[in-house]
Each structure stands twice: as structure tokens, then as C-alpha cells.
Scaffold this motif. Structure first.
Motif, PDB file in Angstrom:
ATOM      1  N   TYR A 615       0.797  -1.230   0.000  1.00  0.00           N
ATOM      2  CA  TYR A 615       0.000   0.000   0.000  1.00  0.00           C
ATOM      3  C   TYR A 615       0.829   1.279   0.000  1.00  0.00           C
ATOM      4  CZ  TYR A 615      -3.860  -3.156   0.683  1.00  0.00           C
ATOM      5  OH  TYR A 615      -4.776  -4.161   0.512  1.00  0.00           O
ATOM      6  N   ASP A 617       2.165   2.841   2.284  1.00  0.00           N
ATOM      7  CA  ASP A 617       1.626   3.688   3.354  1.00  0.00           C
ATOM      8  C   ASP A 617       2.759   4.044   4.295  1.00  0.00           C
ATOM      9  OD1 ASP A 617      -0.023   4.916   5.217  1.00  0.00           O
ATOM     10  OD2 ASP A 617      -0.650   3.024   6.130  1.00  0.00           O
ATOM     11  N   LYS A 638      -2.150   5.695   7.291  1.00  0.00           N
ATOM     12  CA  LYS A 638      -3.502   5.130   7.256  1.00  0.00           C
ATOM     13  C   LYS A 638      -3.605   3.994   8.273  1.00  0.00           C
ATOM     14  CE  LYS A 638      -4.627   6.229   2.505  1.00  0.00           C
ATOM     15  NZ  LYS A 638      -4.176   5.763   1.203  1.00  0.00           N
TER      16      LYS A 638
ATOM     17  N   TYR B 615      -7.433   0.655   4.256  1.00  0.00           N
ATOM     18  CA  TYR B 615      -6.924   1.115   2.954  1.00  0.00           C
ATOM     19  C   TYR B 615      -7.984   1.222   1.874  1.00  0.00           C
ATOM     20  CZ  TYR B 615      -2.425   0.530   5.147  1.00  0.00           C
ATOM     21  OH  TYR B 615      -1.373   0.661   5.989  1.00  0.00           O
TER      22      TYR B 615
END
Lengths: 704, 704
Positions: A615, A617, A638, B615
Motif C-alpha cells: 500500500y 503507506d 492510514k 486502505y
């Protein structure tokens, strides 16, 4: 002020001047005169006696007075000689426009090195070569052949007296930003295009504009940064003096592609360092010319907002809905207005209008007093921080609201008010609204971008002082200077421990006979991990056994990991086997640092395991960071809700993790000369009060 | 063709016509005449004898001939009577422009219901009320008061003969799209704004435009869809006939906020159904007026590309870098050109140019033959699929390339060629380039959006026939009709099993004495789960025990979950305790269906656990889907690499998961009347060949 005699020279010599306006150097010569340069101007060309009615000199040496700026537009082969003559005469600055140097490579790149050398040795400051020059709008000095400055100035209009300064590493784009900005009614101070930056770089001009009182907003077009320390110093000065900088940075699509030892490094797109630096100093990043100009236009015409609550005032229901979507998806809030305010608005609009937010005053309300009254009402109350007006400016003879009262209103106004037209704006409409100090926006996504940028800039707090880098013990420093290639876990953990970071109990074991003592010192259950600089991914090599609970199992595990590793790479030199106390349960995170070639160590924090890689992230900062900044980094993820106790799970020890992040960032700064990458992956964060454990760590030494 | 006598009427009557051009109805009356309507035109107003030199009738009944279209602009209080008179006369269609009906609520909303009733009963088709009308550009019919059609048509120019049709649920935005499109040089067929859609809806006009041969590209501005079946049928027809539809859909920022039983439903933003429907039929979604027009402009002027490889041809290095970034971040490729092609390009450009890609021909190459020659070279080869030219069109007397040879070249060209100017385009430049069939783009993010949209549209394959919904056994159907509220796991699993979906072995137990038989039938280890419609989140209530390995432990677990559940909600009615075989290890996924109020069952697939929620990494389709479509859904997930064997882990049984997804989607279609939500969460996907297990399932009945 630095570079004042470059950008506002008392005298200019043009080496290679020409009367032929079909040539770039002819156009340049003409534009200096046409745009009203008032200092001493010397045209230099041995083939002419006179150009544009002015005496022409055979060479710089024959110029009678001192010269602040020499503009060099002679053929490439004559540039070095011309610059030497300028230096000999004691000229202060040179602007070399001629192309065909570093961008061509080979001999021509060497000629550029010679230019830099002349600058260093003589003290003459050189901009270029391959520069499209500059335009100083405050003093009417055009030192460029760009057609963008060849304007009928009587046709220009301005919406604002706050001036924009442009610095661009592309001549075409630098002057295109100016050209587009004039069309919006923006005012400018200087437009500087920097060419190949053999001596003067974008950072030098940035310092000038941060100091310049006539420049209120700075717009940068960057391809790279050639003098990072000066550049960062200029950003820091701008942050402290609250002068906004908007940057368009290109090159994001270029492939990264160098081999890396850590996940942190492999995930760092090459522009991550730029974004991190920009975030640190509150630089506003735009991904497009129009968006950059929209942000600049908003900053140039509006006060900064106090929050992110927006009211939309519209003459079209559909336009209001579009604006609401655009603003909301840019992270802004559109609160419903209070019943009292709605009631006051109701009194101003037709029965089929809407007073909530968007406020639909309907097409009937155009040219009535309603829009101005409602803007005033919203400005006086405390329900919103920004007002966006959605209207139509297609009309060739009427503005949507009357200009004189609008101007008066905006002069008193405390909140930003932005005007968007959903139809194509008429030239009349744009010019009339400019008289009230309004820039007409024609794209809602640009309005949303500009509002979001203002909100975020208004919230920005310049970085304060943070802890000093760690003073490393002499023994560590000595060891570090000898490091090469990949530093395996056991050595990496020793270095981190020497730097004051707590590690799990562990022992490096090279023979079965030492296992008992190691296990007793460490405590069961233990992890058993092969150690070799040639095996950075231990698990892939079958070199790890977890939760080993007693001596028999430990012996089995010891031999198993050695055998697997030998099978995996028969030639690998093994340092031994690490026997380490198993960490208790918790949430897995990654903390890593990668040294960027331009900006130094950049810290990355993300979730552990596959999540971060899948992801992307992650949160990044320039190292070092304080514990508070580390908490901010975690909050940006996140993944953060999981640390904060998502769905009733235990809250993790964020305090301990933040301390670890800050410590690693300080260490990275201390080590920066010798270490290219540090990664702790995973770090297991235990429940609140139970701390966190660095389960694995790796470092990579800087390339020699 | 449907609505032909509405949009191209042989006769028009204007009820409420006026000579006063300061009134909307006066402007309407004038524009019909001014824009050249050639059919029979009857102005109707008892207060006038003559308007604009034409006889004025006192009422519709006194009009001598038949009337295809009655335009009603009388005050709101007189609209119903006027419509009744039109119906009595046998008028085919009515366009009601008057505002103040459903949008005002109360009595006025009832008046709108009366309008719909008259349409139903008499057969007269009604557009509006509160409609801004339409403009038919093919037949020069303006039935609107919009200032956008009040143009000096001699000043228009067009870059293309392919026509755009606009349908908008906002009058202001519909005509603004037209106004902006004319400025780009687009050609149009009809612009229709639909008002309150009391009878005729956007779907009716969409059918017309899909059928209309003069409409080549359709541009929709939507706030909602009022007749979903007709709308979807029109989208399907457009997909099969390859007529592109571009949509701007507003209302994304509106709060969702209804209570949901499943994660799937809570994650479904209310616009998820729209996006899913649009994706299914290849509708191109744009989030902004300018981007929508850019896509329409590209589709209107260029052939579709065969792939996503783009060459950038630039006169400015900085502009080329900007273009490369914008195109790459839109998912397009910029391959480096082959050595042979680079060599051929080198011969055309100065030594300081660049032949790789971006091809930097340098400012010197403007107006030379080089750009055209290079475009031709790239068109003939097979190294790229699209060509983007970055140039400057600021000049008031010269185009960047010569128009006549450009026109000839583009006529032969097989690949899309798009032109972007980084300076503000001169009016001259835009009009001259239009003569060659070129729309001038002024925003690189719009160029990138348009190219990406063309690439994706060119790849789109219309949905083929898929499996029929499952025929459910009569007993299941009987049970379903009695369902209300939340359907607990044991009943949901029974329904799914009855529909032919394999479930884990399990038994519902209500008393300790049945535990032995249940465990023997199921097989250890088992999961023990409380069952109650009032406890949808069993784990939160302490109602789950996992990996129970023998009878003693099972008894303990049984009493523990009953006790916990009773403590959690003392009043909850318990159905019993589910004893179920534990699933073996694997990757957790979610498969869910939520019935959208407008479009029916929408299928969602994502990773299980917290990942999906943190997500929002989900893939959605309109149910039902085939197994192949299910695999496509999985491939869209960022999480997919994990199923495919990320970092050496075992590849999961994607085939079994795809079959399950397809089955659940078929069941959802079969159940759609009675079930609002179905969620299997988690589904554990075992390694390849080992299938997958639905570990938990829940359903929610449709609200009565």
C-alpha cells in the motif's frame, strides 16, 4: 542585497548584440531598449558601428564605464574568451545565453567547466550558459529574448499589487508561467531562468527573492537542486519570514533503479526526499502549471484562512454541487449553516433557492444585492473560514456582481473569497473583476487546490530547534569508518546499542558448545538467526528459526540454519548465529533511514510486514526528528488507527515507538557520512507501557 | 427516432411568449427566431397581438395547425392549466421551463405530480418543469433562454466535424459545457437540459443520442438517475455500438450514513454503485468540466490508440519533463525510442536537442520541417501509440507548425496526435490549428486525462452474456419472504448452502446434551459461535471460541459463549450455538453484496481483516459476475500479489475463490428483492487446489 547588481544593474553590456530582430540576440537587444531600461547600455559587436541608434563597441574592453551585467550571446566557440574579457574588465556579473555546453556533453561540457573556473578565480558571478535570461518587472529590465516579455503593456491589467517572483530551471516554462500569470491579472517582481547553473544556481536567486521586499510570493520550477545547502537555507529563511514558496518539481517519472539493502530504500521513489524537504519548510507543491498559478493567485489576492470550513455561494445548483465535490475531495469541510444564518439568507433569495451550503442564490439573484449581502454575512459570522462564489462571467457588458461595492467589501473582508465562472469568462468580466482585486478562476479543481494549499500553508509551523545528533563513542566511529557493503544484523544492533538504543538480549554464537551459555544469558524462548553480510534476507535463505524453547531444540535450530544458509550460498562467509530473546506480541512497524544524495538522511516510518509494500503507506521526514514529530509521522499513516486501538484492540506503546524513531533519526544524522541505509524491520510495538522491540536490523555502508 | 419530434419539431408553440427581452421568456422567444428556426412558430400570450413581427395567439386552442412542441413559460400557478390545454389540443411534447415545483416542496411538489399524471394519462411527453431547455445545433433550433446560445455565429470555428451531444441535469452547467466546448472548437449536435424530470428523464434523451447518427460522442452531467432501467439499457446500447459516453457525476461529497449490517455496506460510499455501473458499460468518468471536455475533444478529433505508449515531442526541455510526469502519473508509458529511430531524429534537430523520449527538438526547430517529419516517422513505426506535442502557441501571426502540411499529415495519421501549449494560446493560434483539425490543449493534466481515457476506452470490451441467476428451491424462497432485519450466521449459511455454495461442516446446538453428536458430525477442532439476530458482531460480545479440540473444552466453550452473550445483551433472543469445523490456514478475504437503491446488487471483494477497512482496497462490480470477471476483480486489488504468492509464499486457490465470488453474485441477483446485504467475512482462501472456506456470513433483509 545579494544579486541586486545582477537583477537591477546600473549598466548592461550585450556581447553579440545585433540589429537583426529575426535572431535571438537581435530580439534581446531590441527588448532591453523597448521595455525601458534606464541604466547605461553598451552594445558590443565588431561588425557594427550602431545598433538601434546606439553606438556599438568592438569589445568589452573599449566600454568606457563600469559594467554591472554582461549579457553574452556570442557563438558557443567564443563564449569562454568573451567571459575572460569580461572578468579582465572587472564586470560584476555575466549572463550567458548561448546554448551547447553541458547539455551537449563531450568538449562542450569541458567548456562549461572552464566557465565555472573563471567565475571561481575572478569573482565574476555567472548565470548560464544556456539561460533564457530574466525580466525585472519592478525596474523594467528585460534581459531575455523570450517573446513573453514582448508585450503591449497598455493592454495588461492587474488584480493585485502583491508581486510574484519566478525562478525556473527551464526558460520556456519560466516565461510561460509569467505569460499565463499576466492573463490572470497577477503582478510580478522578477522572472529568472537559470540555465545550466555553472556558477549561480536557483538557490542564489531564491535567497535574493526571499530577501526582496517587492516579492511577496515565490514560484519555483525545478528539475534538480545543484546547491542543496544553500537551497535549504533559503527555504528555512522563507519559512521563518512567512514568505510563501510554491514549487513545480519535474522528473517524478524518472526511474530510480539503484540496488538497495532495505525495504525502506526500495520504496523511496527518488522524489521522496524532495517531498520531505518541501514538507519540512512549508513549501507548497503543485503538480501542474495551472495549479501552481491558481495557488499563487489565491495567495496574492486573499488573506490566509483561519480554518478549513468553506461556504459555497452559487447561482447554479449544478455548479454548487460540482464545487462541493471538488472542495470536499480536496479535504475541505462544507458545514451546513446555522438555522439563524439560513433564515437571514432565505430573506435574500427566491423561494426555489437553497440556504444550507452550498447557498444557491439562483440565476435570478445575479446582479442583485443578494450575493454581496450574503458574503458580508458569512464574513461577519464564525461559521466558515473561506467563501467560494460560483457564477457565470460570460457576459460582455455586465459583471455578476457590481464592481465598486465588491471592491469595498473585499477591502474590509477578513476571509478569502474566490470567484469561479462555469462559463468561459469574457475579457470584459475578467478585467472588471480585477478592478475589485479578484482573480477569476475557470477551473474548480484549481479552486479546490488553491484553497487547500492556503489552508495548509496557514497551518504550517516552521520547524523549531530539535535535539542535537548523538555524540558517538570513539570506538564506534572507528569501526564505522571501516564499514563497507551490507552490515549484518548483529553488527548493526551493536552499533545501535552503542548509540544508546535498547536492543533485545542476544548472543552471537559460532559453535554448538556456546549455545547453553548464550541461551542462559538471553532467556527462552529464543530466535535463532544466521549472520552474514552476504545474506541480507535471512528468511529467504532458511536462516531463521523462531520460538525455540529449550536447549535440544536450540541445537537442532543452530545446525539447521547453518546448513540452510550454506545450501543457499555455498560461498557465503558466516559470522555466526544470533541467539536472541523472542519479542512478545505486538504490532509490527518499519523504521528506516535512507541517505539521499542531495538532501542527506531521510527517515521513513510505516507498518511492518507486507502491508507497507503493498500500500506504500509510509510517512517521511528529514532526519533528525523530535519525539513529537515522530508521533505526527505515525498519525499520518492510514495504518495509525491500529496503533491507537482499532476496534477495541489494545492501544500500542506509541510513546516508546516515537522515542525509538527519534533516536534512530539522531543516529542517522551522526552516521551520515558512513551509512547509506539503516532499517529496523520489524519493530514490534507492545501494548501501552510495555515498550517496543527491534526484532531485525540492517545497515548498508555508503559507497566508497 | 424517439423524441425526434421533441428535439426537431416541425412546429413550436410558446405559451407565455413575450416581446420583452429583459425577461427570460422574452429572450427565449427572440432566440428561437434569431437562431433560425424554420418550422411553424406560434407565440401565445393573451396580452399581445404580435411579438417580433409574428401574430400572437390568445391560447394554444386557437393555434391553427398541429403542434409538435409546446414550450411553457407561464407563471407557476398557470402551468398545470396550460399543460392540460396542450394535452387537449393533442400537442406531442411540452417543455416546461417555469421554476418552483418539486425543488420548492409542499404544494408545489404536488403540482409537479399533477404534471406527471397529465403526461401519463394523455400521452403528451413532458420535459421539466424547471428546465432550461435545449439547443439543436444540427437544425438550428434554440428552445432555451440560455445566453450561451445567443452568439455571433460568424465568429465560431470548429476543429472537428464529429459532433458532441450534451445531456445535463443542470441548466447552467449544461450550457456552460457547450459554451466552453465552442471555445475549444468542438462541434455539437444537441444540448439538452432536463429540469425536474417529471416525465422525460435523462435516460430518454440518452436513448435518443445513442441512436442519433449526428451525435458521435455523448457528454452527461448527472446529479442522480431517475429511471435506472432505461438508463442502463441506453448505456448497454452505447457500449455495443461503440458510441463513447463521458460523464461528470456530482454528489460524491454527500454523506451516506445509513446503518449497515456488514463491512461491505459501511465501506460502500454512496457513489460506489455509479462507478461500478459506469465501469461495466465503458462509460468514461470525469471529475471536472475541463477534463470532461478534454476527453470529448480528444475523442472528437483523434482515432483511438492501439496501446498506451506515448511519444512526447517538445520545443522546451522543461515542458517535455512536465509532460512526461503528467503522462506517467496517469498510467501511460513513455518508452525510450530505438537507436535507429533516435538516429533518424538526430538528423532533424540541433546538437543540443534530445532524441530519446521526450524528443526535444528545441525552440530552434519551431516552424522548421522537423516536428512534422518526426510525427510522420513515429506514426509509421511501431514504437508508440500516441504522440503528444508540447509547444508554444502564443504567437499572434505564426503557428508552431505550418497548417496545410499538418492537416494533410493528420488526415493520413493512424495514431492520436495531441497539441499542448505551455504559453497562453493566441486566438490566432487556436483558430489556425483548428483548420488542421487540432484542438489546442492548455493543460497537461487534461492532456494526460484525455489520453488515459482514450486508452482505457479503446481497451474496453462490452460485457458479454453471463450465467443466469440461480433458481432457488421453493422452500428457500418461502423462507426468504418472511425474513426481516439481520439474518444470523447459521440461517445465512443455510440459505447459501441451499443455493449450492459449499459451507464448512457445522451444527446448531441449543443444549449441552447435543454437543457430542454435533462434534462427531463436524470433526475437531471446532469453532463455537453464539447465534442471535441481535448480536451481529459475535466477537465483540465474547460469543466466539476458536480451535476447540475436545469434548470437555467444547462444553466449557458452549457455556462461556452463552454466558458472555447474555451479559452483553441480557434481552437478546439466542437461536443457539454454532459448532463448526475450524478452517485450515490461508489468506483472509471479504466477499460482500449490497443492494443499491438505484442499481440493484453491487458486489464487493477485498482483503479480510483490518486491511480493507484501513486502505479501502476493494474491487466492485454489478452482480452477477462470471468466474473470469471475478479473477479480474481480484487482480485489481493492491492486495492481489499476496494471493498470487508474494515473496515466495504459497499461491492461493484463486480459482476456487473466483467460483465462490461468482456464485455469491448469482445468488444476490436471485435474492435481490428480499436481501439488502450479504457478506462472507472472512473467506479463508487455502493454497492452490485446497479451495476456500466461508468462515462467517451474515445477511440483512431488505427494509419492508
Amino acid at each position: 542585497m545579494q544579486l541586486d547588481n545582477f537583477l537591477n544593474p546600473a549598466s548592461i553590456a550585450v556581447l553579440g548584440a545585433s540589429p537583426d530582430e529575426h535572431k535571438l540576440r537581435g530580439r534581446l537587444s531590441k527588448l532591453i531598449v523597448k521595455n525601458g531600461y534606464r541604466g547605461d547600455l553598451y552594445f558590443i559587436n565588431p561588425s557594427h558601428k550602431e545598433i538601434h541608434g546606439r553606438r556599438c563597441f568592438p569589445d568589452i574592453g573599449s566600454v568606457p564605464g563600469p559594467v554591472d551585467l554582461a549579457i553574452i550571446v556570442v557563438p558557443a566557440s567564443q563564449v569562454v574568451a568573451a567571459l575572460e574579457q569580461c572578468a579582465a574588465k572587472g564586470v560584476n556579473n555575466a549572463l550567458i545565453m548561448t546554448s551547447g555546453f553541458a547539455e551537449e556533453g563531450g568538449e562542450q561540457a569541458k567548456a562549461q567547466e572552464r566557465i565555472a573556473e573563471i567565475a571561481r578565480n575572478s569573482g565574476i558571478r555567472v548565470c548560464g550558459p544556456n539561460a533564457e535570461g530574466f525580466h525585472n518587472e519592478v525596474h523594467n529590465i528585460s534581459a531575455t529574448f523570450s517573446p513573453a516579455v514582448d508585450l503591449d503593456r497598455s493592454k495588461l491589467f492587474t488584480a493585485t499589487s502583491r508581486r510574484v517572483g519566478i525562478i525556473a530551471q527551464s526558460g520556456g516554462i519560466g516565461f510561460a508561467l509569467y505569460h499565463r500569470g499576466l492573463d490572470l491579472g497577477l503582478s510580478f517582481s522578477r522572472i529568472v531562468t537559470v540555465g545550466n547553473e555553472s556558477d549561480l544556481t536557483a538557490a542564489d536567486f531564491l535567497h535574493h527573492m526571499v530577501d526582496d521586499r517587492k516579492t511577496h510570493v515565490i514560484l519555483l520550477f525545478l528539475e534538480t537542486v545543484r546547491s542543496p545547502e544553500a537551497f535549504i537555507a533559503a527555504l528555512a529563511k522563507a519559512a521563518l519570514t512567512s514568505k510563501p514558496i510554491v514549487v513545480v518539481k519535474v522528473g517524478r517519472s524518472a526511474a530510480g533503479g539503484r540496488a538497495t539493502a532495505s525495504h525502506t530504500a526500495s520504496m523511496a521513489g527518488w522524489d521522496a526526499a524532495y517531498d520531505t524537504i518541501f514538507a519540512k519548510y512549508g513549501v507548497i507543491v503543485a503538480d501542474d502549471l495551472d495549479r501552481a498559478l491558481a495557488i499563487v493567485a489565491a495567495l496574492g489576492t486573499c488573506p490566509l484562512p483561519r480554518g478549513k470550513r468553506v461556504a459555497v455561494l452559487t447561482v447554479s445548483g449544478g455548479g454548487g454541487a460540482l464545487a462541493a465535490d471538488a472542495l470536499t475531495s480536496a479535504g475541505l469541510d462544507l458545514p451546513e449553516l446555522s438555522p439563524k444564518t439560513q433564515q437571514l439568507i432565505r430573506a435574500q433569495i427566491p423561494s426555489y433557492g437553497a440556504p444550507q451550503n452550498p447557498v444557491d442564490v439562483t440565476g435570478q439573484a445575479t446582479r442583485t444585492e443578494a450575493p454581496l449581502k450574503i458574503i458580508e454575512l458569512l464574513d461577519e459570522g464564525d461559521e466558515v473560514d473561506i467563501i467560494v462564489v460560483v457564477t457565470t462571467m460570460a457576459n460582455e457588458t455586465l459583471t455578476p456582481v457590481k464592481v465598486a461595492p465588491l471592491k469595498e467589501l473585499l477591502a474590509r473582508q477578513n476571509k478569502p473569497v474566490l470567484f469561479f465562472t462555469y462559463t468561459v469568462a469574457s475579457d470584459f468580466g475578467i478585467r472588471e473583476m480585477a478592478k475589485a482585486g479578484v482573480v477569476t478562476f475557470t477551473s474548480l479543481s484549481e479552486v479546490a487546490t488553491a484553497v487547500a494549499a492556503m489552508v495548509s500553508y496557514a497551518r504550517f509551523v516552521p520547524p523549531g530547534a530539535i535535539g542535537l545528533p548523538v555524540e558517538l563513542p570513539a570506538a564506534v566511529m572507528a569501526e564505522l569508518t571501516n564499514l563497507t557493503g551490507i552490515v549484518p544484523e548483529h553488527r548493526a544492533k551493536m552499533i545501535l546499542e552503542d548509540c544508546g538504543i535498547a536492543m533485545l538480549p542476544r548472543r552471537l554464537v559460532t559453535s554448538e558448545v556456546d549455545l547453553l551459555a548464550a541461551a542462559n544469558a538471553v532467556g527462552y524462548p529464543v530466535a535463532v538467526k544466521i549472520q552474514s553480510a552476504e545474506i541480507p534476507h535471512k528468511t529467504d535463505a532458511g536462516g531463521v528459526r523462531l520460538s525455540v524453547a529449550d536447549l535440544d531444540a536450540l541445537k537442532v535450530a543452530f545446525h539447521a540454519v547453518v546448513r540452510s544458509a550454506s545450501k543457499y550460498t555455498a560461498t557465503a562467509k558466516l559470522d555466526g548465529v544470533l541467539v536472541e530473546r523472542m519479542a512478545s506480541a505486538g504490532i509490527e512497524m518499519i523504521v528506516g533511514v535512507v541517505r539521499d544524495d542531495i538532501f542527506g538522511p531521510i527517515l521513513t516510518v510505516g507498518a511492518g510486514g507486507v502491508t507497507t509494500e503493498l500500500y506504500r503507506d509510509v510517512s517521511r521526514r528529514v532526519a533528525p526528528v523530535t519525539k513529537n514529530e515522530a508521533v505526527d509521522m505515525l498519525r499520518e499513516l492510514k495504518y495509525f488507527p491500529l496503533l491507537a486501538g482499532f476496534r477495541g484492540s489494545a492501544k500500542a506503546d506509541i510513546t516508546a515507538l516515537a522515542k525509538l524513531i527519534s533516536q534512530i533519526s539522531m543516529v542517522a544524522v551522526s552516521l551520515k557520512g558512513s551509512i547509506a541505509e539503516i532499517e529496523c524491520n520489524p519493530v514490534i510495538v507492545h501494548p501501552c507501557g510495555k515498550g517496543c522491540s527491534v526484532v531485525d536490523a540492517v545497515m548498508a555502508a555508503s559507497p566508497a
